[in-house]
Design an enzyme around this catalytic site. Structure first.
Site, PDB file in Angstrom:
ATOM      1  N   GLU A 287     120.274  87.168  51.139  1.00 53.09           N
ATOM      2  CA  GLU A 287     118.849  87.008  51.475  1.00 53.09           C
ATOM      3  C   GLU A 287     118.287  85.772  50.769  1.00 53.09           C
ATOM      4  O   GLU A 287     118.797  85.351  49.731  1.00 53.09           O
ATOM      5  CB  GLU A 287     118.074  88.274  51.059  1.00 53.09           C
ATOM      6  CG  GLU A 287     118.436  89.460  51.934  1.00 53.09           C
ATOM      7  CD  GLU A 287     117.749  90.760  51.537  1.00 53.09           C
ATOM      8  OE1 GLU A 287     116.972  90.766  50.561  1.00 53.09           O
ATOM      9  OE2 GLU A 287     117.999  91.775  52.207  1.00 53.09           O
TER      10      GLU A 287
ATOM     11  N   HIS B 115     113.377  73.207  74.791  1.00 56.66           N
ATOM     12  CA  HIS B 115     114.227  73.297  75.979  1.00 56.66           C
ATOM     13  C   HIS B 115     113.411  73.391  77.272  1.00 56.66           C
ATOM     14  O   HIS B 115     113.667  72.679  78.228  1.00 56.66           O
ATOM     15  CB  HIS B 115     115.187  74.479  75.845  1.00 56.66           C
ATOM     16  CG  HIS B 115     116.070  74.594  77.026  1.00 56.66           C
ATOM     17  ND1 HIS B 115     116.951  73.594  77.374  1.00 56.66           N
ATOM     18  CD2 HIS B 115     116.189  75.550  77.979  1.00 56.66           C
ATOM     19  CE1 HIS B 115     117.589  73.935  78.473  1.00 56.66           C
ATOM     20  NE2 HIS B 115     117.134  75.108  78.864  1.00 56.66           N
TER      21      HIS B 115
ATOM     22  N   LYS C  51     123.438  71.173  87.764  1.00 59.01           N
ATOM     23  CA  LYS C  51     124.395  72.010  87.022  1.00 59.01           C
ATOM     24  C   LYS C  51     124.160  73.478  87.311  1.00 59.01           C
ATOM     25  O   LYS C  51     123.021  73.904  87.439  1.00 59.01           O
ATOM     26  CB  LYS C  51     124.209  71.735  85.524  1.00 59.01           C
ATOM     27  CG  LYS C  51     125.138  72.511  84.618  1.00 59.01           C
ATOM     28  CD  LYS C  51     124.943  72.125  83.162  1.00 59.01           C
ATOM     29  CE  LYS C  51     123.794  72.869  82.506  1.00 59.01           C
ATOM     30  NZ  LYS C  51     123.698  72.646  81.056  1.00 59.01           N
TER      31      LYS C  51
HETATM   32  C1  R5P Z   1     120.870  73.406  78.846  1.00 54.88           C
HETATM   33  O1  R5P Z   1     120.325  73.398  79.943  1.00 54.88           O
HETATM   34  C2  R5P Z   1     120.674  72.356  77.807  1.00 54.88           C
HETATM   35  O2  R5P Z   1     119.801  71.364  78.222  1.00 54.88           O
HETATM   36  C3  R5P Z   1     121.991  71.736  77.373  1.00 54.88           C
HETATM   37  O3  R5P Z   1     122.531  71.024  78.458  1.00 54.88           O
HETATM   38  C4  R5P Z   1     122.955  72.813  76.956  1.00 54.88           C
HETATM   39  O4  R5P Z   1     122.345  73.656  76.021  1.00 54.88           O
HETATM   40  C5  R5P Z   1     124.193  72.212  76.348  1.00 54.88           C
HETATM   41  O5  R5P Z   1     125.082  73.238  76.024  1.00 54.88           O
HETATM   42  P1  R5P Z   1     126.616  72.939  75.860  1.00 54.88           P
HETATM   43  O6  R5P Z   1     126.764  71.780  74.930  1.00 54.88           O
HETATM   44  O7  R5P Z   1     127.183  74.208  75.295  1.00 54.88           O
HETATM   45  O8  R5P Z   1     127.191  72.657  77.218  1.00 54.88           O
END
Ligand code: R5P
Length: 292
Positions: free
Chosen positions: A36, A127, A189
């Site tokens: 902690e 984000h 993506k």
């Molecule tokens: C997701 O939409 C974020 O913008 C990043 O692209 C994502 O968190 C990257 O994660 P990783 O490096 O594990 O592919």
């Protein structure tokens, strides 16, 4: 105004204080044997406008609890106001219920922060900016993309193409392209919600003879950036760089990206890492000066 650099952002907090020419109040900090956190303010906070700088990158849970302790205690010690500067805000990616029954951690973290009585919240490239609407206090997300793009430009990359690995990065690459002047685009993506595997829809860009930079908010496992770098290389880009605001670099993420054909990974000190080349201290100092 006084700046309190939290245990996770000691260097950044001190840099912010230096940039503003104000006092950085050191804290006494240690871990109890059971893990902690123990924190003690060493200076008086009474009547002060206190700015706590504490990022919440890995280990997220520990850093988040320390942030809550710092704010709550500052209030108890008579601070006039407390501003939380949290360059990387943990749990922000789970901002909706993607599958039935999932926790919406972004919302829970917001509630926890507000429960401390914090007056203002400042983060960097959150984000999903929509998550800020959960706050009832003033909350902003600053963009470190211009700082990154200017740094990249200084590396001789003026005219480089800016690529976002997904639609969420569209705004970021637009900002980068205003500085690099080499055009921009983004991939589409898809991530499997159970396995985490990612797939890209095919998109073709005009990259012949051009350098390129992948811009993203977060590099976690490096899978997204590595795949985007490979796409750029396979479509004829000369040199490809990876730039990101929050380089969490989990496990072999760094090697994964470099092995995919990236020349270099350029990150910020939002989360201290081996690629924290660009400091966001001026960005934060500027926002505090403006009273953002
Ligand atoms: C997701 O939409 C974020 O913008 C990043 O692209 C994502 O968190 C990257 O994660 P990783 O490096 O594990 O592919």
């Amino acid at each position: 105004m006084i700046i309190v650099p939290g245990p996770a952002s000691k260097d950044l907090g001190s840099k912010v204080a230096d940039s503003l020419g104000v006092e950085a109040v050191p804290i006494e900090f240690k871990f109890f044997p059971d893990g902690e956190s123990y924190i003690r303010y060493t200076g008086s906070l009474r009547g002060e406008n206190v700015v706590v700088v504490q990022t919440t990158g890995p280990p997220q849970d520990i850093n988040l609890v320390q942030l809550l302790l710092l704010i709550d205690a500052a209030k108890d010690l008579g601070a006039r106001s407390v501003t939380a500067v949290v360059p990387y805000i943990a749990y922000a990616r789970q901002d909706k219920m993607f599958r039935r029954g999932e926790v919406v951690s972004a919302k829970t973290v917001t509630r926890l922060l507000e429960a401390t009585g914090v007056d203002r919240f400042i983060t960097v490239n959150i984000h999903n900016p929509d998550a800020l609407s959960e706050f009832r206090i003033p909350a902003v997300s600053l963009s470190a993309i211009p700082l990154l793009a200017r740094f990249v430009k200084g590396r001789g990359l003026e005219g480089a193409f800016s690529l976002g690995p997904d639609e969420g990065a569209a705004q970021m690459v637009e900002e980068a392209a205003e500085i690099l002047k080499g055009g921009y685009g983004f991939l589409k993506k898809q991530r499997d919600r159970v396995t985490g595997e990612i797939a890209f829809e095919k998109k073709v860009f005009d990259l012949k003879g051009k350098n390129a930079v992948v811009f993203d908010d977060i590099i976690s496992t490096g899978g997204t950036t590595a795949a985007a770098v490979k796409t750029l290389r396979s479509q004829g880009a000369k040199k490809v760089f990876a730039a990101c605001v929050h380089a969490l670099l989990i496990a072999d993420a760094r090697d994964r990206i470099l092995n995919s054909g990236a020349e270099e990974i350029i990150g910020t000190d939002s989360v201290p890492s081996s690629v924290s080349t660009v400091s966001i201290a001026p960005l934060i100092a500027e926002a505090l000066k403006r009273g953002a």
